[in-house]
Design an enzyme around this catalytic site. Structure first.
Site, PDB file in Angstrom:
ATOM      1  N   LYS A 127     -15.620 -16.050  10.022  1.00  0.00           N
ATOM      2  CA  LYS A 127     -15.734 -17.016   8.733  1.00  0.00           C
ATOM      3  C   LYS A 127     -14.653 -17.046   7.787  1.00  0.00           C
ATOM      4  O   LYS A 127     -14.261 -17.990   7.218  1.00  0.00           O
ATOM      5  CB  LYS A 127     -17.204 -16.207   7.989  1.00  0.00           C
ATOM      6  CG  LYS A 127     -17.631 -17.035   6.866  1.00  0.00           C
ATOM      7  CD  LYS A 127     -18.560 -16.420   6.145  1.00  0.00           C
ATOM      8  CE  LYS A 127     -18.375 -15.407   5.157  1.00  0.00           C
ATOM      9  NZ  LYS A 127     -19.561 -14.838   4.261  1.00  0.00           N
ATOM     10  N   ASP A 145     -21.670 -19.484   5.954  1.00  0.00           N
ATOM     11  CA  ASP A 145     -22.330 -18.242   5.167  1.00  0.00           C
ATOM     12  C   ASP A 145     -23.853 -18.580   4.945  1.00  0.00           C
ATOM     13  O   ASP A 145     -24.237 -19.422   5.599  1.00  0.00           O
ATOM     14  CB  ASP A 145     -21.614 -18.110   3.856  1.00  0.00           C
ATOM     15  CG  ASP A 145     -21.925 -19.500   2.925  1.00  0.00           C
ATOM     16  OD1 ASP A 145     -22.567 -20.334   3.257  1.00  0.00           O
ATOM     17  OD2 ASP A 145     -21.641 -19.142   1.553  1.00  0.00           O
TER      18      ASP A 145
END
Length: 217
Positions: A127, A145
């Site tokens: 991420k 997220d």
């Protein structure tokens, strides 16, 4: 847990992206940074923390340590003192020092622009790497997220039971000409409109196109 909804068709997803684009043609991330190194640090610090909380801690930090070498010169104790208001700050401080050392030793103090190289750095997961690739190098990388996971599943834009599945769905489902900004449109929509507990469906920009069955009045 956010349950996957029915997959929207291509034309509906394009219509949603068109609305996001019309409302915010050039969406920006909210983590403050002065260069790609400070962006890496800020994103690494943001895990399980708010952008606002990270920004409050890093404003003073980045004035004195905006390169890997300056961070090493500041030292672990100096860094820890700057970020002690952020969750998990002790482990994050250790990771920042380790990744700074690697950047100095292996990359001449420069931040690499490949996902694999970024993910090899301590405290930098997929991420974080995707955020850096997207925000700094303008690559259509999708950093999923909690906000994007929720919005992708609620709306039907990118349903999936895992973060990786939602990431793949975004890449597969969102038209190529909207891929670059999709990450920011979805995260900002989730942060300020499609909230976890009180989604603002009544004033939502895409209310009529969304698949969410539990829309609020």
């Amino acid at each position: 847990m956010t349950k996957p909804t029915k997959q929207l068709d291509y034309h509906t997803i394009r219509a949603i992206m068109q609305r996001f684009h019309a409302a915010e043609p050039e969406p920006k991330g909210e983590l403050e940074h002065v260069n790609v190194y400070t962006l890496v640090v800020a994103v690494a610090l943001s895990a399980q923390a708010t952008d606002a909380g990270v920004n409050k801690a890093t404003r003073a930090l980045f004035k004195v340590a905006d390169t890997p070498q300056k961070m090493l010169d500041l030292g672990l104790d100096g860094l820890t003192d700057h970020i002690k208001t952020i969750g998990l700050f002790r482990q994050k401080a250790k990771n920042v020092m380790k990744l700074s050392q690697i950047l100095v030793d292996d990359y001449g103090g420069e931040v690499p622009n490949s996902r694999a190289a970024l993910q090899s750095l301590p405290g930098v997961g997929r991420k974080t790497a995707n955020v850096v690739l997207n925000m700094w190098w303008q690559q259509p990388a999708q950093a999923v997220d909690t906000h994007i996971f929720r919005v992708g599943n609620r709306t039907g834009i990118a349903p999936g039971r895992t973060v990786d599945a939602v990431e793949r769905a975004i890449e597969d489902n969102i038209p190529a000409d909207y891929q670059l900004h999709a990450h920011h449109w979805l995260i900002l929509h989730g942060r300020y409109h499609c909230k976890a507990r009180k989604p603002q469906c009544k004033t939502c920009l895409i209310n009529d196109l969304c698949q969410f069955k539990e829309k609020t009045e």
